[in-house]
Write a protein that holds these residues in place. Structure first.
Motif, PDB file in Angstrom:
ATOM      1  N   THR A 269      -6.395   0.779  47.214  1.00 36.22           N
ATOM      2  CA  THR A 269      -7.078   1.469  48.295  1.00 36.22           C
ATOM      3  C   THR A 269      -8.498   1.790  47.849  1.00 36.22           C
ATOM      4  O   THR A 269      -8.802   1.776  46.651  1.00 36.22           O
ATOM      5  CB  THR A 269      -6.353   2.764  48.680  1.00 36.22           C
ATOM      6  N   ASP A 360      -6.894  -0.977  56.633  1.00 38.99           N
ATOM      7  CA  ASP A 360      -5.818   0.009  56.484  1.00 38.99           C
ATOM      8  C   ASP A 360      -5.697   0.518  55.052  1.00 38.99           C
ATOM      9  O   ASP A 360      -4.986   1.488  54.799  1.00 38.99           O
ATOM     10  CB  ASP A 360      -4.482  -0.562  56.966  1.00 38.99           C
ATOM     11  N   LYS A 361      -6.430  -0.098  54.107  1.00 42.88           N
ATOM     12  CA  LYS A 361      -6.474   0.377  52.725  1.00 42.88           C
ATOM     13  C   LYS A 361      -7.788   1.110  52.427  1.00 42.88           C
ATOM     14  O   LYS A 361      -8.012   1.529  51.293  1.00 42.88           O
ATOM     15  CB  LYS A 361      -6.325  -0.802  51.753  1.00 42.88           C
ATOM     16  N   GLN A 500      -7.036   3.420  64.106  1.00 46.36           N
ATOM     17  CA  GLN A 500      -6.383   3.503  62.801  1.00 46.36           C
ATOM     18  C   GLN A 500      -4.927   3.079  62.892  1.00 46.36           C
ATOM     19  O   GLN A 500      -4.420   2.320  62.038  1.00 46.36           O
ATOM     20  CB  GLN A 500      -6.481   4.929  62.260  1.00 46.36           C
ATOM     21  N   GLU A 501      -4.251   3.525  63.925  1.00 46.08           N
ATOM     22  CA  GLU A 501      -2.846   3.148  64.096  1.00 46.08           C
ATOM     23  C   GLU A 501      -2.711   1.631  64.307  1.00 46.08           C
ATOM     24  O   GLU A 501      -1.799   0.997  63.774  1.00 46.08           O
ATOM     25  CB  GLU A 501      -2.264   3.901  65.294  1.00 46.08           C
ATOM     26  N   SER A 503      -4.735  -0.642  63.115  1.00 47.82           N
ATOM     27  CA  SER A 503      -4.983  -1.338  61.848  1.00 47.82           C
ATOM     28  C   SER A 503      -3.758  -1.293  60.951  1.00 47.82           C
ATOM     29  O   SER A 503      -3.507  -2.227  60.182  1.00 47.82           O
ATOM     30  CB  SER A 503      -6.190  -0.715  61.136  1.00 47.82           C
ATOM     31  N   ARG A 504      -2.998  -0.228  61.039  1.00 49.66           N
ATOM     32  CA  ARG A 504      -1.809  -0.096  60.206  1.00 49.66           C
ATOM     33  C   ARG A 504      -0.663  -0.975  60.685  1.00 49.66           C
ATOM     34  O   ARG A 504       0.278  -1.240  59.927  1.00 49.66           O
ATOM     35  CB  ARG A 504      -1.362   1.372  60.186  1.00 49.66           C
TER      36      ARG A 504
END
Length: 506
Positions: A269, A360-361, A500-501, A503-504
């Motif tokens: 990350t 996401d990292k 963000q969600e 991308s995860r």
């Protein structure tokens, strides 16, 4: 943590910071910052316009400093992330536009027409017209735009308050984007206000210029505006010939260095520390971006020492300082300077589409803007720093704590915090879902986008103190097991949390 005034605070500050991190802070000096900035903001680099030979020299200089620090190259050509772009200039209009409404014909002369978008020459003969009473993407739902000319009034943004203007501009951008992706023949925005000039050059990602895009015009015409007001429903036809743009292919560069993390898991990350290294060039290139007139002055170079040479040299010196640690932070740190912020945050947007670490990292981005001048238009700003979108995420808490430990007041500017959130490169990362903020010492200052923004006016001692605080906070984020999070209680963060969600889930 309690703090006391006077001599006691210095003892307390020194004791609060571990010796290895204190050595990092001591490595950041006013002399080094001045040495770097006096070159980057010198007349030799001609204002670092994107693209220009001066910007190329700046990129090489930044890379040399990353190389000296021992950072791992993060680009596709050593420290350079190569971005193929097209520098596009719209020609002056040379033909008329006609709108036929039964027996009535409105003719608009070439001098009243400005091209705002066009990928190629287009000849439109008798395209049916669709009239709208505003520029809102919601109005387009259910409309058949295939082969049609979409005609809408251009909002008078100058008559709105700053908050209203931002909201209206977002609506206009969404509307224009929806039209550009449709099968419409052309988009025509009609203004009543005189004084529009030829649209300035645009810098576009190469892939965008290869896609089908709907041509768009801005038109000043009272007679056409009256027709828009009536919104005729009959058989209205539009004819116009749009010339091809003048395109020049260029390659510009983000400059990226990586300090690889030490933790077996968390090193995958990263935290970003960013700034833009471009500025607006000279009186020949600055155009509408310039805020001061060159009247009665032999100076023609916008040196951009504070905007954003100060952020750039801060990234360099913080990188060099943290790289001296024998044991690296747990997470990786990506040090990056962007091209093209002044031409629409192009470098950060390019990175968002082509990240070195997966989005996401990427746990956070701190972007530095205007950290060198303390002569704010609101008063002297000594040992102070503020962040945009202050309560959008808990990333700001790391800086508040680092500020307490280094004697820097990190505070929320209630007027500027939200207003400036989307006005720098942090916005491109936030739109990808990354908690991202811009830190500054002066939101506004004399010489902003002016000829007088030169390296001699920087407060280097204060900048070194602020950079020390930033370095300490950056280390805290990189060593934290818990990543920064968006503030779910703030409704303004909803689109960033949604991104963000997304991308995860990739």
């Amino acid at each position: 943590m309690l703090r006391f005034f006077g001599i006691a605070i210095a003892v307390s500050l020194g004791a609060a910071i571990p010796a290895n991190e204190k050595a990092v802070l001591d490595h950041i000096t006013a002399a080094d910052l001045k040495g770097n900035l006096s070159f980057l903001a010198s007349d030799t680099l001609q204002g670092r316009y994107t693209p220009s030979p001066g910007l190329e020299v700046a990129a090489e200089f930044i890379a040399s400093r990353f190389r000296e620090a021992g950072l791992e190259p993060g680009g596709d050509q050593e420290y350079f992330q190569m971005a193929p772009m097209v520098d596009r200039r719209m020609p002056r209009f040379e033909s008329v536009l006609t709108v036929e409404n039964g027996p009535e014909t409105v003719t608009v002369p070439a001098g009243a027409i400005t091209i705002t978008a066009a990928n190629q020459a287009v000849k439109i003969e008798g395209a049916p017209a669709v009239f709208l009473d505003g520029k809102s993407a919601a109005q387009l739902k259910g409309l058949d735009l295939n082969g049609k000319a979409v005609i809408a009034p251009q909002p008078d943004l100058d008559s709105l308050s700053s908050a209203e203007r931002r909201a209206a501009y977002r609506k206009v951008r969404a509307f224009d984007a929806a039209i550009a992706e449709s099968n419409a023949a052309i988009e025509i925005s009609v203004a009543r206000h005189p004084g529009r000039r030829l649209a300035g050059p645009r810098l576009l990602p190469l892939e965008e210029t290869q896609e089908h895009r709907v041509p768009a015009l801005n038109i000043e015409s009272e007679s056409l505006a009256r027709l828009v007001d009536r919104a005729p429903k009959g058989n209205v036809r539009v004819s116009v010939e749009v010339p091809a743009p003048d395109d020049q292919k260029v390659v510009v560069k983000n400059v990226i260095g990586i300090l690889r993390g030490s933790d077996p898991v968390l090193k995958s990350t990263c935290v970003l520390l960013t700034a833009h290294y471009d500025h607006i060039g000279t009186t020949d290139t600055a155009g509408r971006m310039a805020m001061s007139s060159p009247k009665n002055s032999s100076d023609h170079i916008y040196n951009g020492a504070n905007d954003d040479g100060s952020g750039t040299v801060s990234v360099i010196e913080i990188a060099r300082a943290i790289a001296t640690l024998k044991l690296h932070p747990k997470r990786s740190i990506v040090f990056m300077t962007f091209f093209g912020e002044e031409r629409g945050e192009l470098g950060s947007q390019f990175y968002g589409r082509h990240p070195v670490f997966p989005i996401d990292k990427t746990v956070a981005d701190l972007n530095l803007e205007q950290v060198g001048r303390t002569d704010s238009t609101e008063g002297k700003e000594l040992s102070n720093a503020s962040l945009t979108g202050y309560d959008y995420s808990d990333l700001t808490k790391f800086f508040e704590e680092a500020g307490r430990e280094t004697g820097i007041k990190v505070y929320k500017d209630s007027e500027a915090s939200d207003a400036y959130f989307t006005r720098s490169d942090n916005a491109a990362l936030a739109e990808q879902g990354v908690p991202a903020h811009t830190l500054t010492t002066a939101f506004d200052y004399p010489d902003y986008h002016g000829l007088g923004d030169e390296w001699q006016k920087i407060d280097y001692e204060n900048m070194a103190k602020v950079d020390g605080m930033v370095a300490l906070a950056l280390l805290d984020v990189a060593n934290s097991a818990k990543a920064p999070e968006w503030n779910a209680e703030n409704p303004k963060t909803a689109p960033f949390r949604k991104a963000q969600e997304k991308s995860r889930q990739r």
